[in-house]
Structures are given as structure tokens and as C-alpha cells.
Design an enzyme around this catalytic site. Structure first.
Site, PDB file in Angstrom:
ATOM      1  N   LYS A  22       0.851  -1.204   0.000  1.00 26.85           N
ATOM      2  CA  LYS A  22       0.000   0.000   0.000  1.00 26.85           C
ATOM      3  C   LYS A  22       0.882   1.248   0.000  1.00 26.85           C
ATOM      4  CE  LYS A  22      -1.729   1.578   4.041  1.00 26.85           C
ATOM      5  NZ  LYS A  22      -1.392   2.959   4.361  1.00 26.85           N
ATOM      6  N   ASN A  23       1.902   1.251   0.844  1.00 32.06           N
ATOM      7  CA  ASN A  23       2.689   2.478   1.046  1.00 32.06           C
ATOM      8  C   ASN A  23       3.728   2.708  -0.032  1.00 32.06           C
ATOM      9  OD1 ASN A  23       1.125   2.981   3.215  1.00 32.06           O
ATOM     10  ND2 ASN A  23       2.662   2.489   4.760  1.00 32.06           N
ATOM     11  N   CYS A 118      -4.476  12.872  12.675  1.00 28.57           N
ATOM     12  CA  CYS A 118      -5.235  11.617  12.663  1.00 28.57           C
ATOM     13  C   CYS A 118      -5.053  10.986  14.036  1.00 28.57           C
ATOM     14  CB  CYS A 118      -4.752  10.685  11.550  1.00 28.57           C
ATOM     15  SG  CYS A 118      -3.177   9.961  11.919  1.00 28.57           S
ATOM     16  N   ARG A 123       0.609  14.850  12.788  1.00 28.86           N
ATOM     17  CA  ARG A 123       1.024  14.636  11.397  1.00 28.86           C
ATOM     18  C   ARG A 123       1.222  15.949  10.626  1.00 28.86           C
ATOM     19  NH1 ARG A 123      -0.745   9.281  10.119  1.00 28.86           N
ATOM     20  NH2 ARG A 123       0.776   9.232   8.456  1.00 28.86           N
ATOM     21  N   ASP A 311       5.087   0.767  12.006  1.00 29.85           N
ATOM     22  CA  ASP A 311       3.844   0.136  11.533  1.00 29.85           C
ATOM     23  C   ASP A 311       3.705  -1.309  11.989  1.00 29.85           C
ATOM     24  OD1 ASP A 311       3.656   1.814   8.286  1.00 29.85           O
ATOM     25  OD2 ASP A 311       3.292   2.481  10.327  1.00 29.85           O
ATOM     26  N   ARG A 403      -8.532  -0.442   4.899  1.00 35.25           N
ATOM     27  CA  ARG A 403      -7.688   0.549   4.221  1.00 35.25           C
ATOM     28  C   ARG A 403      -6.346  -0.063   3.827  1.00 35.25           C
ATOM     29  NH1 ARG A 403      -7.090   6.070   7.237  1.00 35.25           N
ATOM     30  NH2 ARG A 403      -5.867   6.301   5.355  1.00 35.25           N
TER      31      ARG A 403
HETATM   32  C1  EPZ Z   1       4.388   7.047   6.104  1.00 34.62           C
HETATM   33  O1  EPZ Z   1       3.662   8.110   6.687  1.00 34.62           O
HETATM   34  C2  EPZ Z   1       3.441   5.853   6.087  1.00 34.62           C
HETATM   35  N1  EPZ Z   1       2.268   6.159   5.287  1.00 34.62           N
HETATM   36  C3  EPZ Z   1       3.015   5.501   7.519  1.00 34.62           C
HETATM   37  O2  EPZ Z   1       2.217   4.321   7.442  1.00 34.62           O
HETATM   38  C4  EPZ Z   1       4.259   5.189   8.343  1.00 34.62           C
HETATM   39  O3  EPZ Z   1       3.881   4.919   9.682  1.00 34.62           O
HETATM   40  C5  EPZ Z   1       5.206   6.398   8.293  1.00 34.62           C
HETATM   41  O4  EPZ Z   1       5.531   6.710   6.914  1.00 34.62           O
HETATM   42  C6  EPZ Z   1       6.509   6.143   9.048  1.00 34.62           C
HETATM   43  O5  EPZ Z   1       7.167   5.044   8.494  1.00 34.62           O
HETATM   44  C7  EPZ Z   1       2.347   6.083   3.934  1.00 34.62           C
HETATM   45  O6  EPZ Z   1       3.387   5.810   3.369  1.00 34.62           O
HETATM   46  C8  EPZ Z   1       1.076   6.344   3.180  1.00 34.62           C
HETATM   47  P1  EPZ Z   1       6.550  10.450   8.163  1.00 34.62           P
HETATM   48  P2  EPZ Z   1       4.277   9.622   6.675  1.00 34.62           P
HETATM   49  O7  EPZ Z   1       6.427  11.703   7.401  1.00 34.62           O
HETATM   50  O8  EPZ Z   1       5.028   9.854   5.426  1.00 34.62           O
HETATM   51  C9  EPZ Z   1       6.632  13.710  11.607  1.00 34.62           C
HETATM   52  C10 EPZ Z   1       0.306   2.999   7.745  1.00 34.62           C
HETATM   53  O9  EPZ Z   1      -0.133   2.449   8.772  1.00 34.62           O
HETATM   54  N2  EPZ Z   1       6.570  14.693  10.529  1.00 34.62           N
HETATM   55  O10 EPZ Z   1       7.788   9.606   7.987  1.00 34.62           O
HETATM   56  O11 EPZ Z   1       3.186  10.555   7.010  1.00 34.62           O
HETATM   57  C11 EPZ Z   1       5.333  12.919  11.715  1.00 34.62           C
HETATM   58  O12 EPZ Z   1       4.392  13.644  12.485  1.00 34.62           O
HETATM   59  C12 EPZ Z   1       0.826   4.423   7.824  1.00 34.62           C
HETATM   60  O13 EPZ Z   1       0.390   2.451   6.629  1.00 34.62           O
HETATM   61  C13 EPZ Z   1       6.663  16.056  10.846  1.00 34.62           C
HETATM   62  O14 EPZ Z   1       6.792  16.431  12.009  1.00 34.62           O
HETATM   63  O15 EPZ Z   1       5.293   9.512   7.896  1.00 34.62           O
HETATM   64  C14 EPZ Z   1       5.776  11.648  12.392  1.00 34.62           C
HETATM   65  O16 EPZ Z   1       5.849  11.865  13.787  1.00 34.62           O
HETATM   66  C15 EPZ Z   1       0.637   5.016   9.211  1.00 34.62           C
HETATM   67  N3  EPZ Z   1       6.603  16.962   9.837  1.00 34.62           N
HETATM   68  C16 EPZ Z   1       7.178  11.423  11.830  1.00 34.62           C
HETATM   69  O17 EPZ Z   1       7.606  12.700  11.306  1.00 34.62           O
HETATM   70  C17 EPZ Z   1       6.470  16.593   8.525  1.00 34.62           C
HETATM   71  O18 EPZ Z   1       6.438  17.476   7.640  1.00 34.62           O
HETATM   72  C18 EPZ Z   1       7.248  10.400  10.706  1.00 34.62           C
HETATM   73  O19 EPZ Z   1       6.329  10.788   9.730  1.00 34.62           O
HETATM   74  C19 EPZ Z   1       6.379  15.209   8.216  1.00 34.62           C
HETATM   75  C20 EPZ Z   1       6.439  14.285   9.238  1.00 34.62           C
END
Ligand code: EPZ
Length: 426
Positions: A22-23, A118, A123, A311, A403
Site C-alpha cells: 500500500k505504502n 489523525c 502529522r 507500523d 484501508r
Molecule cells: C508514512 O507516513 C506511512 N504512510 C506511515 O504508514 C508510516 O507509519 C510512516 O511513513 C513512518 O514510516 C504512507 O506511506 C502512506 P513520516 P508519513 O512523514 O510519510 C513527523 C500505515 O499504517 N513529521 O515519515 O506521514 C510525523 O508527524 C501508515 O500504513 C513532521 O513532524 O510519515 C511523524 O511523527 C501510518 N513533519 C514522523 O515525522 C512533517 O512534515 C514520521 O512521519 C512530516 C512528518
């Protein structure tokens, strides 16, 4: 809303085929907007989020067709006219925000709703926006929308404050058609980011270093990807490995990649679970066996790849609920990713939370009860906990599961689990 009903099940036996990731599929679907000819993606899982992204691409003027039998998705981006991702679609699926980089890269402007928070955290998208500004994009946030002017888009140094998966993906998609060289420092190394980069390279993109913390991009004029297969879903694979580790038995998890799961496999072995990897060409089968007691783990710490994946944190916690001793689980990626703890405790687990750390004291058994799913991976943890809980566990709000897990009840039932979907209408 449907629910999933799980009865205490015998040890699992048989084999389960892993679906496409999915990701990986979601950012690659968004990146199809960078192309000016139709794209065909293979091994695309039949998931609610995939169809949500289809709806978004079509709302922009794209044309998509999903062949669920062949797991093939075709996307024609050539008639995309509206460069907007509306709040109503983005709020339902934050991955919609991944269209920002491709729209800026291909059309030089975009209007994308801020995704909002969420269940697992606020996020924010500050790292995404800072990355695009490093590439000369003018960003304004008004009325809850990011308005991006990429008329002066050009390559340049991008330094991510945190190796955000989504921010790396948006930066890659903005840079691949930007004139000049881009160097992304502190880039995310997740396999899904690498798959996106490999998709762009397949279309003529000039990218090196994907999978490391420094990615080099040389802008090109156009991209055209005829067809591209999506990598297998490492989180789905880890979920079934955890299910068999908890329920016991012997299961062959087919068509995954051990290199995407090294930290998780290492920790799972510490619980006394046997894991045997059988290479099948570019993919692996992983045979998981557990018959003896579950051993506790001194500490599980979620980290950016190649560390233990956030995850799979909830699923590993479910396994540790029945360990012969206490384990510590530390969640360092998201600020609120322990919602499954209260539900597991309602099933008789003994877990205490202290900030981003949970202490899981093993118990002899769990007892089935109605539980509430809160996010995709917490829901999966409750399903596998139900496999070993006396009586019946009803997991409500099962749309979370749909999802990200393709036919989870069918795949688990195929392993001998007593799992069924109860349609409650509405
Ligand atoms: C991706 O989300 C995945 N989703 C998530 O999977 C996964 O948990 C996550 O990466 C971490 O591996 C998809 O790929 C669709 P991040 P993403 O940006 O890109 C903070 C699932 O269950 N952050 O690496 O949103 C954020 O709040 C989902 O399939 C900022 O502060 O994750 C988090 O604490 C859940 N500012 C951390 O970084 C930003 O601009 C990691 O988030 C961006 C992120």
C-alpha cells in the site's frame, strides 16, 4: 459498519500470499501525475486507500482503471487539468498530500488541502513544505490549503530535519523534472521510498542513492513509465509473521523480501520464534514456527528504516502480551501510537504506558471482548490478539483494516484461524 469476529483459534498452519505494498503504491500512483502518457502498475493491492487515491486522480481529470483479478492499475494522467486536492478527499486519506510534489513538478503549481491530524498524531507537513521551498517553490497556506507556485522550480540542496517518508517522496517528485541537480540530505530510507525512486528511474528519471540518507537527482525534461510492478507489502508480511508467532504453528509467508524486515525479524527471533528464509529469486518465502513459550524482549524501539518499523509496533506488542516476562516497547516515530494498549488491556493484557514507552508484562492468557479499532495497524494487532483470547473478540470500525489489509479475514481463515466478517449493514 462491518466488524471482524475472532474466536480463540488453534495454532496456524498453511501459507499466505503477500500482496503489493500500500505504502509503495500510493506515492507511485501520485507520481503518475509526472508522466504525460498512460502508466500501468502491477501488483497493486485491492484496498480502500488505493481506490481513494484513484478518486483523487480522477477528480483532477486523470483516468484510472483497476483490474482486481490481475491486480493491475492503469492511470492516464494526460488530461489532468485541475491541480487541486480538495479537503474532502485529503482529510479521508492523508496520503493524498503526496500529489503536491508531482503537481508542482509537472504543472508547476498546485493547491492541496492540508491533511490535518489523525488518531496517531498531529502529522504536520512542515518538512514537506520546507523541502519544496528549498527547490524554489513559493508556498502559501490559506484557508487550510497549501498553494504552491513552482514557476521558479529548480534543483538545489534539500535538508530534511527528520527523515520523513512523505516529505522525501514529495521532494523526489518535485525534483525529478526540476532543472539542475538536487541533493536530498537526511532522506528516508524506507523500501517504499526506494520503490518510488525506482519507478521514476524506470520512466527516465536520473536518481541515485535511493535507500541511503543522501539522494541525488538530476532533473530531466519528461517522464514516461509504460509499466511498473509494486514491491510486496512488508508490513502485511510482518503482520502475518506476528500472527503465527502469537498463535503458534507453522506458516509460510510467501512473496515478501527479508531485506525489508531485518530489524523486525531480529526482534521476532528474540521471542523464541523460528524464522526460516527461503529465497525464491527476487522474493523470499519466510517460514515461521512457534511451539515453545514466547520470550520477552528487553526493548523494542521503533526507528526510521532500517530500524524497527513503527507500523509493526502494535502487532509486536500483541505477541509480547503472552510472553514469559516483561518487555519494553518504545515508540519514537509518532506521538500517540499506543491506542491499542487500552484495548489489549481490556482483553486481559498487562501493559502500562509512561510517555512514549510501554511496559508489557506477559500474562497467561487473554480474554475475548468487543474492542474498538483506532488506526490501521492497531486494528491488526487486535485481530491477532483475538486468535489467542478465550471466547470471542469483536473488532469494531473494521474500515480501518480495509484501508491497508487485503482480505485479512480470508487470508487468516486460510491458515485455520476462526475469523469472520460480520456485516452490520450501515
Ligand atoms: C508514512 O507516513 C506511512 N504512510 C506511515 O504508514 C508510516 O507509519 C510512516 O511513513 C513512518 O514510516 C504512507 O506511506 C502512506 P513520516 P508519513 O512523514 O510519510 C513527523 C500505515 O499504517 N513529521 O515519515 O506521514 C510525523 O508527524 C501508515 O500504513 C513532521 O513532524 O510519515 C511523524 O511523527 C501510518 N513533519 C514522523 O515525522 C512533517 O512534515 C514520521 O512521519 C512530516 C512528518
Amino acid at each position: 459498519m462491518d466488524s471482524i469476529q475472532v474466536e480463540k483459534s488453534p495454532p496456524l498452519h498453511g501459507e499466505v500470499q503477500i500482496s503489493g505494498s500500500k505504502n509503495a503504491a500510493l506515492p507511485i500512483m501520485a507520481a503518475a501525475l509526472l508522466c504525460d502518457e498512460p502508466v500501468v502498475l502491477g501488483n497493486v493491492p485491492d484496498l480502500a486507500d488505493i481506490h481513494g487515491m484513484e478518486r483523487l486522480l480522477c477528480s483532477m481529470g486523470g483516468v484510472t482503471h483497476y483490474d482486481s483479478a490481475a491486480k493491475r492499475l492503469s492511470i492516464d494522467p494526460s488530461r489532468v487539468r485541475w491541480i487541486e486536492a480538495p479537503y474532502d478527499l485529503v482529510r479521508k486519506m492523508r496520503a493524498s498530500f503526496f500529489v503536491l510534489g508531482p503537481l508542482v513538478g509537472r504543472h508547476r503549481h498546485a493547491r492541496v488541502s492540508m491533511p490535518g491530524g489523525c488518531a496517531i498524531g498531529a502529522r504536520p507537513v512542515n518538512i514537506h513544505l520546507k523541502a519544496l521551498e528549498s527547490l524554489g517553490v513559493r508556498i502559501e497556506v490559506e484557508h487550510g490549503y497549501v498553494v504552491a507556485d513552482g514557476s521558479k522550480l529548480r534543483g538545489g540542496p534539500v535538508n530534511l530535519d527528520f527523515p520523513s517518508v512523505g516529505a522525501t517522496e514529495n521532494a523526489l517528485c518535485a525534483a525529478v523534472l526540476a532543472p539542475g541537480e538536487t541533493v536530498i540530505e537526511n532522506a528516508a530510507r524506507e523500501p517504499e521510498v526506494t520503490d518510488l525512486a525506482d519507478f521514476l528511474v524506470a520512466g527516465g528519471g536520473k536518481i541515485e542513492g535511493q535507500g541511503t540518507s543522501t539522494i541525488h537527482v538530476q532533473g530531466v525534461d519528461r517522464l514516461s513509465v509504460k509499466s511498473y510492478p509494486i514491491i510486496p507489502d512488508r508490513i502485511e508480511a510482518g503482520t502475518y509473521l506476528a500472527a503465527a508467532a502469537l498463535a503458534g504453528g507453522e506458516v509460510r509467508v510467501r512473496g515478501c523480501r527479508q531485506k525489508d524486515l531485518t530489524a523486525f525479524l531480529a526482534d521476532l527471533r528474540q521471542t523464541g520464534t523460528e524464522l526460516e528464509v527461503e529465497s525464491q529469486g527476487s522474493l523470499d518465502d519466510i517460514v515461521v514456527r512457534r511451539s515453545g513459550p514466547i520470550q520477552p524482549i528487553s526493548e523494542v524501539v521503533t526507528l526510521p528504516f532500517p530500524g524497527f518499523p513503527t507500523d509493526l509496533q502494535a502487532q509486536m506488542m500483541a505477541v509480547l502480551c503472552l510472553a514469559e516476562g516483561a518487555s519494553i516497547v518504545r515508540e519514537t516515530i509518532f506521538e500517540n501510537r499506543f491506542m491499542h494498549v487500552s484495548e489489549l488491556n481490556r482483553m486481559g493484557a498487562d501493559i502500562t504506558i509512561n510517555g512514549n514507552t510501554a511496559i508489557v508484562r506477559g500474562v497467561k492468557t487473554l480474554s475475548g471482548s468487543p474492542v474498538m479499532a483506532s488506526d490501521l495497524r492497531a486494528s491488526a494487532a487486535l485481530v491477532i490478539a483475538g486468535l489467542v483470547a478465550r471466547g470471542t473478540t469483536d473488532i469494531l470500525r473494521v474500515y480501518h483494516l480495509d484501508r491497508g489489509y487485503e482480505h485479512i479475514e480470508t487470508k487468516l481463515a486460510g491458515l485455520g484461524a476462526k475469523v469472520k466478517r460480520v456485516r452490520t449493514g450501515a
